[in-house]
Design an enzyme around this catalytic site. Sequence first.
Site, mmCIF file in Angstrom:
data_model
loop_
_atom_site.group_PDB
_atom_site.id
_atom_site.type_symbol
_atom_site.label_atom_id
_atom_site.label_comp_id
_atom_site.label_asym_id
_atom_site.label_seq_id
_atom_site.Cartn_x
_atom_site.Cartn_y
_atom_site.Cartn_z
ATOM 1 N N GLU A 54 0.864 -0.943 -0.234
ATOM 2 C CA GLU A 54 -0.399 -0.039 -0.241
ATOM 3 C C GLU A 54 1.201 1.019 0.294
ATOM 4 O O GLU A 54 0.358 2.329 0.761
ATOM 5 C CB GLU A 54 -1.107 -0.300 1.232
ATOM 6 C CG GLU A 54 -0.513 -0.225 2.814
ATOM 7 C CD GLU A 54 0.176 -1.470 2.479
ATOM 8 O OE1 GLU A 54 0.283 -2.598 2.510
ATOM 9 O OE2 GLU A 54 0.410 -1.261 5.083
ATOM 10 N N HIS B 163 -8.167 -3.925 -0.830
ATOM 11 C CA HIS B 163 -7.170 -4.434 0.449
ATOM 12 C C HIS B 163 -6.533 -3.055 0.222
ATOM 13 O O HIS B 163 -6.628 -1.952 1.146
ATOM 14 C CB HIS B 163 -6.773 -5.229 0.574
ATOM 15 C CG HIS B 163 -5.758 -5.788 1.440
ATOM 16 N ND1 HIS B 163 -6.325 -6.365 2.490
ATOM 17 C CD2 HIS B 163 -4.922 -5.590 1.777
ATOM 18 C CE1 HIS B 163 -5.423 -6.167 3.489
ATOM 19 N NE2 HIS B 163 -4.610 -5.539 3.251
ATOM 20 N N GLU B 164 -5.565 -2.616 -0.537
ATOM 21 C CA GLU B 164 -4.749 -1.719 -0.544
ATOM 22 C C GLU B 164 -5.170 -0.453 -0.870
ATOM 23 O O GLU B 164 -4.813 0.239 0.305
ATOM 24 C CB GLU B 164 -3.211 -2.010 -1.774
ATOM 25 C CG GLU B 164 -3.075 -3.214 -1.870
ATOM 26 C CD GLU B 164 -2.515 -4.293 -0.987
ATOM 27 O OE1 GLU B 164 -1.975 -2.658 0.173
ATOM 28 O OE2 GLU B 164 -2.337 -5.468 -0.979
ATOM 29 N N HIS C 234 -6.179 0.546 2.790
ATOM 30 C CA HIS C 234 -4.437 0.847 3.761
ATOM 31 C C HIS C 234 -4.543 2.828 3.261
ATOM 32 O O HIS C 234 -4.245 2.955 4.848
ATOM 33 C CB HIS C 234 -3.333 0.952 3.570
ATOM 34 C CG HIS C 234 -3.228 -0.903 3.875
ATOM 35 N ND1 HIS C 234 -3.499 -1.423 5.443
ATOM 36 C CD2 HIS C 234 -2.787 -2.505 3.423
ATOM 37 C CE1 HIS C 234 -2.845 -2.231 5.374
ATOM 38 N NE2 HIS C 234 -2.992 -3.092 4.156
ATOM 39 N N GLU D 223 -3.347 -4.354 9.474
ATOM 40 C CA GLU D 223 -4.109 -5.491 8.690
ATOM 41 C C GLU D 223 -5.553 -5.756 8.823
ATOM 42 O O GLU D 223 -6.016 -6.602 7.937
ATOM 43 C CB GLU D 223 -3.030 -6.702 8.066
ATOM 44 C CG GLU D 223 -2.028 -6.286 7.686
ATOM 45 C CD GLU D 223 -1.817 -5.682 6.655
ATOM 46 O OE1 GLU D 223 -2.833 -5.886 5.976
ATOM 47 O OE2 GLU D 223 -0.469 -4.648 6.001
ATOM 48 N N ASP E 183 8.696 -9.226 10.588
ATOM 49 C CA ASP E 183 8.004 -10.209 9.399
ATOM 50 C C ASP E 183 7.972 -11.537 9.449
ATOM 51 O O ASP E 183 6.867 -12.200 9.257
ATOM 52 C CB ASP E 183 9.502 -10.148 8.006
ATOM 53 C CG ASP E 183 9.102 -9.213 7.127
ATOM 54 O OD1 ASP E 183 9.152 -8.491 7.254
ATOM 55 O OD2 ASP E 183 10.782 -8.856 6.384
ATOM 56 N N TYR F 78 -4.087 -10.587 9.590
ATOM 57 C CA TYR F 78 -5.631 -10.416 9.268
ATOM 58 C C TYR F 78 -7.094 -10.543 9.565
ATOM 59 O O TYR F 78 -8.130 -9.890 9.153
ATOM 60 C CB TYR F 78 -5.135 -11.122 7.646
ATOM 61 C CG TYR F 78 -4.146 -9.947 6.875
ATOM 62 C CD1 TYR F 78 -2.665 -10.322 8.119
ATOM 63 C CD2 TYR F 78 -3.646 -9.298 5.996
ATOM 64 C CE1 TYR F 78 -1.066 -9.831 6.772
ATOM 65 C CE2 TYR F 78 -2.650 -8.959 5.380
ATOM 66 C CZ TYR F 78 -1.192 -9.138 5.574
ATOM 67 O OH TYR F 78 -0.394 -8.465 5.227
HETATM 68 N N1 BES Z 1 1.233 -4.673 3.572
HETATM 69 C C1 BES Z 1 0.901 -5.494 3.043
HETATM 70 C C2 BES Z 1 2.197 -6.124 2.482
HETATM 71 C C3 BES Z 1 3.114 -6.486 3.676
HETATM 72 C C4 BES Z 1 3.118 -6.517 5.055
HETATM 73 C C5 BES Z 1 4.140 -6.331 3.406
HETATM 74 C C6 BES Z 1 3.803 -7.143 6.245
HETATM 75 C C7 BES Z 1 5.030 -6.656 4.496
HETATM 76 C C8 BES Z 1 5.193 -6.965 5.531
HETATM 77 C C9 BES Z 1 0.005 -5.248 2.011
HETATM 78 O O1 BES Z 1 -1.417 -5.086 2.470
HETATM 79 C C10 BES Z 1 -0.760 -7.226 1.653
HETATM 80 O O2 BES Z 1 -1.384 -7.001 3.166
HETATM 81 N N2 BES Z 1 -0.564 -7.470 1.207
HETATM 82 C C11 BES Z 1 -1.374 -9.337 0.906
HETATM 83 C C12 BES Z 1 -2.331 -9.272 0.476
HETATM 84 C C13 BES Z 1 -3.762 -9.183 0.631
HETATM 85 C C14 BES Z 1 -4.937 -9.088 -0.032
HETATM 86 C C15 BES Z 1 -4.063 -9.683 1.453
HETATM 87 C C16 BES Z 1 -0.277 -9.847 0.338
HETATM 88 O O3 BES Z 1 0.776 -9.523 -0.502
HETATM 89 O O4 BES Z 1 -0.544 -10.899 0.174
HETATM 90 ZN ZN ZN Z 2 -2.483 -5.424 3.889
#
Ligand code: BES
Ligand code: ZN
Length: 627
Positions: free
Chosen positions: A294, A318-319, A322, A341, A396, A404
């Site tokens: 995002e 989703h994005e 954010h 999340e 991470d 989520y």
């Molecule tokens: N912000 C996250 C991606 C992220 C989280 C990157 C933690 C690094 C560390 C992004 O918004 C996200 O949640 N992406 C998901 C997709 C979403 C539809 C659940 C993904 O990349 O799988």
């Molecule tokens: Zn996210």
Amino acid sequence: MTMTRRDCIAAGLILAGCGSKPKMDERRDVHSFAVPAQVRVKHMDLDVEVDFERKQIRGTVTHTLVRTDRDAPLVLDTRDLKIEKVEAAENAQAAFNQAQFSMGSPDAILGSALTVPLSSGVTAVRVHYATSPAATALQWLEPSQTAGRKRPFLYTQSQAIHARTWIPLQDTPAVRMTYRGRVRTPKDLIALMSARADFRLGNPKEEPNGEYTFRMPQAIPSYLVALAVGQLEFRYISSRTGVWAEPSIVKLAEAEFEDMERMMVAAEKLAGPYAWNRYDVLVLPPSFPFGGMENPLMTFATPTILAGDKSLVSLVAHEMAHSWSGNLVTNATWRDFWLNEGFTTYFERRMLEEVYGTERARMEAVLGRQELDREMATLPTAERVLHIDLKGRDPDDGSTLVPYEKGALFLTALEQAFGREKFDAFLQAYFAKFRFQSITTEQFTAFLKSRLLDSDTAAAAKVDIAEWIEKPGIPANAPQATCESFQPVEAVARQWTEREAPETKPATGGWNTHQWIHFLRALPKELDRKRRTALDRTFGFSKSGNSEVLFEWLIVHVRNGEFSPKLEEFLVRVGRRKYVKPLFEEMVKRPEGLKRAKEIFEKARGGYHALTVSAVEEILKKPPSRA
Ligand code: BES
Ligand code: ZN
């Protein structure tokens, strides 16, 4: 003299080596060396060159400071950066003089503190630096890894604590800063940042050649600073939304994302006006390790969501969500990640409901719950908690489905207990109260109590807040996601379980992607080759252009010990961790699968992002075990 934990950090000593008992400040971010309560960065000027030959970003960053403690030094986070020189000045426009600095001993996760003692009157510090090949935020792609195959590509991924591998900065979401960027690139490539571009969109004649400038006048945390450079084209979706992609896929992307304006209207209705000027999506090459990121004004997305039928656009919802939950109201530390999340996942489904109807949102919620239950069963108890303890760990590690889906379920429980009207008013108040702030779980809970719980004690009694936030697992009275569209799907899946193949082809004509995903998950775990062949002959899964359907189908195969060329082709092409990890995890459960996994990884790893490489390496280290 006894040193406090802060003194130790400020002095650049490693955390573990600190002699006295640390006085823990609950708000302190354990994933940053910065001490913003003493000296805080409020604005950053980035001036860099992107060198594809040496795969290096180099230049300067100039930080403008707020000094609360006149005696304290500036402490920045760095990891694997070459720091060449540090200068200081009265302000960013004044003359800079060489300054002293010291580097703390490196921590494998956090990197090294860069400490700059500040003489009186100094409010600007400039660091001359260059990145190293170890920078985990950067992925340098060869032309062969792009859709056009002619020009190289670079993108950054700063969340959670990778920004410090490409910019020395205060890498904690508790610190918000405005920024400007000046980026030099090869002449025919376009640079994009998570900021307002100073060039006119989509008009190649007006796009600057090789030097791009950007402005972010709103204060954002470091993990939202982003850069991409490649051969890119722009298409408008609406006057304030659009898409960037490589020329050969930009039309496809334009069609896929045509509902972006409607999503935006739905989001604004729920959470208040969009605060960030434009909203564009940049479609990256398939090695991008995430589904989406995002970055403000410029979501980065995987091309695997281009299904041709808009069936995977929940990721864009989703994005986009954010832009409120995350970018406007930000988790103060990574243990509060569920605030980002969980709210976003809840919010995403409300947007889908508004744009595509209730049933679409319900299907996504059911599928989300399935994935949560499956993952939760494999997690240690401590990781089944929303307010997770990540001290001493890589943040991470906290990005499981718990923040989520459990987070979204918690908000759904509140919505159901208080009713939509009241809950929506609470949401509006939440975004209005905390916009442009970074907040902790404790701040959320206090606000929840005063604005919602105290207003209706009977409703409040139905939701055990402490259990949801601090305890592992899902409370017994959690909302149950259900949807009608999956009933016929389960009936057909049963037919394939009971007999080798149904005598007549079942009526699956109008099924959507979500129904197909549910079907593939509902099949019996063990499926002999005969049945798999019959299923594919009937439904053509292996030829699916839908990445989610193909992924579920490949899982069915691997689970049953088949490692087809299609599997290898998919894993070499796509670096999205959501697909790569489960496929490798499933492969290594059998000795012959482990062997194939190693062979496939050898071919694929050169194209994977560092985060995907380390995830697969971790999986390959474990001995095979049939679950
Ligand atoms: N912000 C996250 C991606 C992220 C989280 C990157 C933690 C690094 C560390 C992004 O918004 C996200 O949640 N992406 C998901 C997709 C979403 C539809 C659940 C993904 O990349 O799988
Ligand atoms: Zn996210």
